[in-house]
Enzyme design. Structure first.
Site, PDB file in Angstrom:
ATOM      1  N   ALA A  30      32.021  29.278  40.883  1.00  0.00           N
ATOM      2  CA  ALA A  30      30.715  29.731  39.951  1.00  0.00           C
ATOM      3  C   ALA A  30      31.031  30.749  39.084  1.00  0.00           C
ATOM      4  O   ALA A  30      30.345  31.780  39.216  1.00  0.00           O
ATOM      5  CB  ALA A  30      29.319  29.803  40.757  1.00  0.00           C
ATOM      6  N   HIS A  35      34.224  37.611  37.303  1.00  0.00           N
ATOM      7  CA  HIS A  35      35.621  37.246  37.882  1.00  0.00           C
ATOM      8  C   HIS A  35      36.585  37.396  36.782  1.00  0.00           C
ATOM      9  O   HIS A  35      37.661  37.542  36.839  1.00  0.00           O
ATOM     10  CB  HIS A  35      35.343  35.597  38.223  1.00  0.00           C
ATOM     11  N   LYS A 147      32.334  45.403  43.092  1.00  0.00           N
ATOM     12  CA  LYS A 147      31.127  44.996  43.611  1.00  0.00           C
ATOM     13  C   LYS A 147      30.992  44.685  44.971  1.00  0.00           C
ATOM     14  O   LYS A 147      29.882  45.150  45.568  1.00  0.00           O
ATOM     15  CB  LYS A 147      30.950  43.627  42.780  1.00  0.00           C
ATOM     16  N   ASP A 148      32.021  44.172  45.723  1.00  0.00           N
ATOM     17  CA  ASP A 148      32.389  44.161  47.087  1.00  0.00           C
ATOM     18  C   ASP A 148      32.967  45.342  47.584  1.00  0.00           C
ATOM     19  O   ASP A 148      33.968  45.044  48.011  1.00  0.00           O
ATOM     20  CB  ASP A 148      32.559  42.837  47.366  1.00  0.00           C
ATOM     21  N   GLN A 151      34.421  45.167  51.141  1.00  0.00           N
ATOM     22  CA  GLN A 151      35.529  44.127  51.199  1.00  0.00           C
ATOM     23  C   GLN A 151      36.697  44.584  50.742  1.00  0.00           C
ATOM     24  O   GLN A 151      37.872  44.456  51.082  1.00  0.00           O
ATOM     25  CB  GLN A 151      35.042  42.879  50.128  1.00  0.00           C
ATOM     26  N   VAL A 174      31.059  44.393  36.994  1.00  0.00           N
ATOM     27  CA  VAL A 174      30.460  44.034  35.589  1.00  0.00           C
ATOM     28  C   VAL A 174      29.215  43.609  35.806  1.00  0.00           C
ATOM     29  O   VAL A 174      28.950  43.045  36.620  1.00  0.00           O
ATOM     30  CB  VAL A 174      31.470  42.835  35.036  1.00  0.00           C
ATOM     31  N   SER A 184      27.606  35.375  41.727  1.00  0.00           N
ATOM     32  CA  SER A 184      27.574  33.838  41.426  1.00  0.00           C
ATOM     33  C   SER A 184      25.923  33.461  41.951  1.00  0.00           C
ATOM     34  O   SER A 184      25.215  32.499  41.552  1.00  0.00           O
ATOM     35  CB  SER A 184      28.510  33.195  42.233  1.00  0.00           C
TER      36      SER A 184
HETATM   37  P1  AMP Z   1      33.335  35.728  44.847  1.00  0.00           P
HETATM   38  O1  AMP Z   1      33.640  34.560  43.944  1.00  0.00           O
HETATM   39  O2  AMP Z   1      31.851  36.337  44.766  1.00  0.00           O
HETATM   40  O3  AMP Z   1      33.724  35.796  46.442  1.00  0.00           O
HETATM   41  O4  AMP Z   1      34.088  37.031  44.007  1.00  0.00           O
HETATM   42  C1  AMP Z   1      35.547  37.068  43.929  1.00  0.00           C
HETATM   43  C2  AMP Z   1      36.124  38.364  43.136  1.00  0.00           C
HETATM   44  O5  AMP Z   1      35.326  38.547  42.277  1.00  0.00           O
HETATM   45  C3  AMP Z   1      35.572  39.321  44.439  1.00  0.00           C
HETATM   46  O6  AMP Z   1      36.663  40.247  44.515  1.00  0.00           O
HETATM   47  C4  AMP Z   1      34.411  39.937  43.898  1.00  0.00           C
HETATM   48  O7  AMP Z   1      34.352  41.463  44.331  1.00  0.00           O
HETATM   49  C5  AMP Z   1      34.789  39.916  42.511  1.00  0.00           C
HETATM   50  N1  AMP Z   1      33.128  40.288  41.617  1.00  0.00           N
HETATM   51  C6  AMP Z   1      32.253  39.381  42.080  1.00  0.00           C
HETATM   52  N2  AMP Z   1      31.347  39.737  41.279  1.00  0.00           N
HETATM   53  C7  AMP Z   1      31.932  41.044  40.229  1.00  0.00           C
HETATM   54  C8  AMP Z   1      31.378  41.742  39.286  1.00  0.00           C
HETATM   55  N3  AMP Z   1      30.009  41.774  38.736  1.00  0.00           N
HETATM   56  N4  AMP Z   1      32.211  42.385  38.687  1.00  0.00           N
HETATM   57  C9  AMP Z   1      33.429  42.636  39.073  1.00  0.00           C
HETATM   58  N5  AMP Z   1      34.083  41.744  40.085  1.00  0.00           N
HETATM   59  C10 AMP Z   1      33.237  41.035  40.769  1.00  0.00           C
END
Ligand code: AMP
Length: 277
Positions: A30, A35, A147-148, A151, A174, A184
Site C-alpha cells: 500500500a 516508501h 516514522k517508525d 523500529q 514524509v 498506509s
Molecule cells: P510499512 O510498509 O509501513 O511497514 O513501512 C515500510 C517502511 O517505510 C518502514 O521503514 C517505514 O518506517 C517507512 N515509512 C512508512 N511511512 C513513512 C513515512 N511517512 N515517511 C518515511 N518513511 C516511511
C-alpha cells in the site's frame, strides 16, 4: 522490473547476478510517498534496488488490524515501475514463513516500552522477518523510515548484536500538506478523520517550539486535546534518542524524541518528532 514470488527463485536469481551494490527497502505495501522516498535514496546509493512487499502476520498483535491492512499489489507494482525499481520481492505468506528462524535478541528498553509494551510480540515479528529478508537477500544497505523510530532502533540493535553485514539507512518522515505523517493505514480514514489526525501531527511538531517542558503536563495536554477530537490516546512519551529511556523533562540539550500512538476509530496511528536539530 523483475518480480519474484518465492524465496527459492529470488535466491537463484541473486546468486546468478553480480551486483556492485544491492539496496533493500522492506515494506508491507500500500505504497505511498514515504516508501518511495526510501526507494529513491536506495537507487541513489546502490546500482541495484530491491523492494519487498509482505504484510507480515507475525508483527500484528491484532487480527482485525492484519485483516484490514490495506493491500493493493497492482497499484504498488505500477508505482515501483514508475520509480525504476529493479526487483520486487512479493512472496506468498506460506513460502516466506517456511524455514524462518527465531532470533534471540535482548532489546533492553526498546523491548519494554511504547510500541513493545502496547503491541506485545510486535518487534519479535519484525525482527524475525527483517532478519530473514537480510539472510535471503544479503543487501549491502537497507532503508527504513524514522516514522517508525523505535523500529529503526530495534533493527540497528539487531544488526549490531548479530554483526550482520548490512548498513542501515534511516530517513526522515514524509508528511502530507497538512503535516500528517504518511501511512498506509491513512487509507482507512475519511476526510474528517484525516483532518483530525493532521491536527495531532501538527501539535506534536509544535513541541519543538515549546522546549523545555514537563512531560507529565504535556501528556495531560495531549490526552485532553485528543479527547476533544474524539480520538483515543494509546501513549504519549518523550524518550532519550540514544538509550530510548523515558524522560520526565524535555530539554534541547537532552536529545529526545516525542512519540505518540492513538486511535482514530479502530485505526491505530503513530508519529514522532525529534526535539533537537
Ligand atoms: P510499512 O510498509 O509501513 O511497514 O513501512 C515500510 C517502511 O517505510 C518502514 O521503514 C517505514 O518506517 C517507512 N515509512 C512508512 N511511512 C513513512 C513515512 N511517512 N515517511 C518515511 N518513511 C516511511
Amino acid at each position: 522490473m523483475k518480480v519474484f514470488t518465492t524465496v527459492e527463485d529470488l535466491i537463484l536469481y541473486l546468486k546468478k547476478s553480480n551486483f556492485k551494490s544491492l539496496g533493500l527497502v522492506p515494506t508491507m505495501g500500500a505504497l505511498h510517498q514515504g516508501h518511495l522516498s526510501l526507494l529513491r535514496k536506495c537507487k541513489e546509493d546502490n546500482n541495484t534496488s530491491i523492494v519487498s512487499i509482505f504484510v507480515n502476520p507475525l508483527q500484528f498483535n491484532n487480527f482485525n488490524d492484519f485483516e484490514k491492512y490495506p493491500r493493493d499489489n497492482k497499484k504498488d507494482i505500477e508505482l515501483l515501475e514508475n520509480e525504476g525499481c529493479d526487483i520486487l520481492f512479493l512472496p506468498e505468506q506460506k513460502n516466506i514463513l517456511a524455514n524462518i528462524e527465531d532470533v534471540d535478541l535482548d532489546l533492553k528498553n526498546l523491548g519494554t516500552q511504547l510500541e513493545a509494551e502496547k503491541r506485545p510480540g510486535h518487534f519479535d515479528g519484525v525482527v524475525k522477518i527483517v532478519n530473514h529478508l537480510f539472510n535471503i537477500i544479503k543487501p549491502d544497505k537497507a532503508y527504513f523510515g524514522l516514522k517508525d523510530f523505535q523500529q529503526v532502533c530495534v533493527i540497528k540493535k539487531l544488526v549490531d548484536e548479530k554483526k550482520l553485514p548490512v548498513e542501515i539507512v534511516a530517513l526522515p518522515t514524509v508528511r502530507d500538506e497538512n503535516n500528517l505523517a504518511l501511512s498506509s493505514r491513512n487509507q482507512r480514514l475519511d476526510k474528517d478523520e484525516l483532518l483530525k489526525a493532521s491536527k495531532v501531527s501538527q501539535k506534536l511538531i509544535n513541541l519543538k517550539n515549546e522546549l523545555p517542558f514537563d512531560v507529565e503536563n504535556k501528556k495531560k495536554e495531549f490526552n485532553d486535546f485528543l479527547r476533544s477530537l474524539n480520538l483515543k490516546i494509546d501513549y504519549f512519551e518523550v524518550v532519550d534518542y540514544k538509550y530510548f529511556k523515558s524522560v520526565k523533562r524535555a530539554e534541547t540539550n537532552l536529545k529526545c524524541v516525542a512519540c505518540i500512538a492513538y486511535f482514530v476509530g479502530d485505526v491505530r496511528l503513530i508519529d514522532n518528532v525529534f526535539l533537537f536539530d
